[in-house]
Design a protein around this motif. Structure first.
Motif, mmCIF file in Angstrom:
data_model
loop_
_atom_site.group_PDB
_atom_site.id
_atom_site.type_symbol
_atom_site.label_atom_id
_atom_site.label_comp_id
_atom_site.label_asym_id
_atom_site.label_seq_id
_atom_site.Cartn_x
_atom_site.Cartn_y
_atom_site.Cartn_z
ATOM 1 N N ASP A 1 0.835 -1.189 0.000
ATOM 2 C CA ASP A 1 0.000 0.000 0.000
ATOM 3 C C ASP A 1 0.878 1.251 0.000
ATOM 4 N N LEU A 2 0.874 1.987 -1.107
ATOM 5 C CA LEU A 2 1.729 3.164 -1.253
ATOM 6 C C LEU A 2 1.376 4.250 -0.251
ATOM 7 N N TRP A 3 0.105 4.636 -0.192
ATOM 8 C CA TRP A 3 -0.297 5.739 0.690
ATOM 9 C C TRP A 3 -0.177 5.349 2.156
ATOM 10 N N GLY A 4 -0.477 4.102 2.477
ATOM 11 C CA GLY A 4 -0.312 3.640 3.860
ATOM 12 C C GLY A 4 1.147 3.643 4.282
ATOM 13 N N ALA A 5 2.034 3.205 3.385
ATOM 14 C CA ALA A 5 3.467 3.193 3.690
ATOM 15 C C ALA A 5 4.002 4.612 3.855
ATOM 16 N N MET A 6 3.539 5.519 3.000
ATOM 17 C CA MET A 6 3.987 6.913 3.118
ATOM 18 C C MET A 6 3.450 7.555 4.395
ATOM 19 N N LYS A 7 2.218 7.213 4.761
ATOM 20 C CA LYS A 7 1.643 7.757 6.001
ATOM 21 C C LYS A 7 2.409 7.249 7.218
ATOM 22 N N ARG A 8 2.692 5.945 7.240
ATOM 23 C CA ARG A 8 3.464 5.395 8.360
ATOM 24 C C ARG A 8 4.865 5.993 8.402
ATOM 25 N N ASP B 1 18.861 0.981 11.165
ATOM 26 C CA ASP B 1 19.284 -0.098 10.272
ATOM 27 C C ASP B 1 18.150 -1.072 9.954
ATOM 28 N N HIS B 2 17.280 -1.315 10.924
ATOM 29 C CA HIS B 2 16.177 -2.251 10.727
ATOM 30 C C HIS B 2 15.054 -1.928 11.703
ATOM 31 N N CYS B 3 13.875 -2.447 11.426
ATOM 32 C CA CYS B 3 12.725 -2.257 12.311
ATOM 33 C C CYS B 3 12.872 -3.176 13.518
ATOM 34 N N SER B 4 12.649 -2.623 14.693
ATOM 35 C CA SER B 4 12.777 -3.418 15.910
ATOM 36 C C SER B 4 11.608 -4.369 16.106
ATOM 37 N N VAL B 5 10.507 -4.176 15.361
ATOM 38 C CA VAL B 5 9.327 -5.029 15.513
ATOM 39 C C VAL B 5 9.279 -6.113 14.437
ATOM 40 N N LYS C 1 11.178 12.942 5.183
ATOM 41 C CA LYS C 1 12.158 11.892 4.893
ATOM 42 C C LYS C 1 11.554 10.516 5.159
ATOM 43 N N GLY C 2 10.779 10.385 6.229
ATOM 44 C CA GLY C 2 10.098 9.120 6.506
ATOM 45 C C GLY C 2 9.121 8.742 5.409
ATOM 46 N N ALA C 3 8.398 9.733 4.877
ATOM 47 C CA ALA C 3 7.467 9.465 3.781
ATOM 48 C C ALA C 3 8.207 9.029 2.517
ATOM 49 N N VAL C 4 9.374 9.606 2.275
ATOM 50 C CA VAL C 4 10.171 9.214 1.107
ATOM 51 C C VAL C 4 10.662 7.775 1.270
ATOM 52 N N VAL C 5 11.095 7.403 2.463
ATOM 53 C CA VAL C 5 11.522 6.016 2.706
ATOM 54 C C VAL C 5 10.328 5.073 2.536
ATOM 55 N N GLY C 6 9.156 5.455 3.032
ATOM 56 C CA GLY C 6 7.953 4.651 2.837
ATOM 57 C C GLY C 6 7.589 4.512 1.373
ATOM 58 N N PHE C 7 7.745 5.580 0.615
ATOM 59 C CA PHE C 7 7.495 5.569 -0.824
ATOM 60 C C PHE C 7 8.429 4.577 -1.514
ATOM 61 N N GLN C 8 9.710 4.622 -1.155
ATOM 62 C CA GLN C 8 10.678 3.714 -1.765
ATOM 63 C C GLN C 8 10.382 2.267 -1.396
ATOM 64 N N TRP C 9 9.969 2.020 -0.152
ATOM 65 C CA TRP C 9 9.657 0.646 0.247
ATOM 66 C C TRP C 9 8.435 0.137 -0.510
ATOM 67 N N PHE D 1 5.664 9.004 7.281
ATOM 68 C CA PHE D 1 5.499 10.394 7.709
ATOM 69 C C PHE D 1 5.363 10.484 9.226
ATOM 70 N N LEU D 2 4.784 9.459 9.823
ATOM 71 C CA LEU D 2 4.655 9.400 11.281
ATOM 72 C C LEU D 2 5.913 8.830 11.941
ATOM 73 N N CYS D 3 6.979 8.673 11.146
ATOM 74 C CA CYS D 3 8.287 8.182 11.606
ATOM 75 C C CYS D 3 8.215 6.761 12.148
ATOM 76 N N ARG D 4 7.402 5.957 11.509
ATOM 77 C CA ARG D 4 7.247 4.549 11.869
ATOM 78 C C ARG D 4 7.663 3.676 10.688
ATOM 79 N N CYS D 5 7.866 2.418 10.950
ATOM 80 C CA CYS D 5 8.236 1.456 9.917
ATOM 81 C C CYS D 5 7.163 1.445 8.826
ATOM 82 N N PRO D 6 7.544 1.540 7.553
ATOM 83 C CA PRO D 6 6.541 1.554 6.495
ATOM 84 C C PRO D 6 5.799 0.228 6.325
ATOM 85 N N ARG D 7 6.371 -0.871 6.816
ATOM 86 C CA ARG D 7 5.701 -2.157 6.669
ATOM 87 C C ARG D 7 4.723 -2.417 7.808
ATOM 88 N N CYS D 8 5.175 -2.338 9.057
ATOM 89 C CA CYS D 8 4.309 -2.699 10.181
ATOM 90 C C CYS D 8 3.683 -1.492 10.869
#
Length: 146
Positions: free
Chosen positions: A22-29, A52-56, A120-128, A31-38
């Protein structure tokens, strides 16, 4: 996915459904400085240093390539907010220049610093979400993580 021959691969419906991100969900997560996957693990270990990696969920963040894009996007966003505000105040009230500088410079600085990490978090989510720069499960081994 089934391999029929060394050159032919058949994609099944189950594999195609599992491949969606989910592109918009990953970018939203992001943007909230959270892992784009979980959406639970933190994305940053410092102000602009991506962890380096998600702790969850254990997602590897090292393939990200945000580079200068977040800074450019913040400049565009803050510019589209501050410039019309400044023009509106100037044309309607015409305050002295020292007062305008006392308002716009701190406003610009604060807005830029406040938006830099979430963008920056949204850009990382976009790339993921789009499997860019090694965020693909089947990425070739010759992509350098750093």
């Amino acid at each position: 996915m089934e391999t029929v021959s060394p050159t032919t691969t058949v994609w099944t419906r189950e594999v195609a459904a599992a491949e969606k991100r989910d592109l918009w969900g990953a970018m939203k997560r992001g943007f909230l400085c959270r892992c784009p996957r979980c959406g639970e693990g933190r994305l940053f270990r410092a102000f602009l240093k991506v962890d380096d990696h998600c702790s969850v969920c254990g997602l590897d963040f090292t393939p990200h390539r945000a580079d200068d894009l977040p800074a450019y996007l913040v400049i565009v966003i803050v510019g589209h907010i501050v410039v019309p505000l400044a023009l509106s105040i100037e044309t309607n009230f015409s305050p002295p220049v020292w007062l305008q500088l006392a308002i716009y410079l701190p406003l610009t600085l604060f807005a830029s610093l406040a938006l830099l990490q979430p963008v920056k978090g949204a850009v990382v989510g976009f790339q993921w979400a789009l499997r860019m720069h090694g965020f693909d499960e089947n990425a070739p081994g010759d992509i350098s993580p750093g």
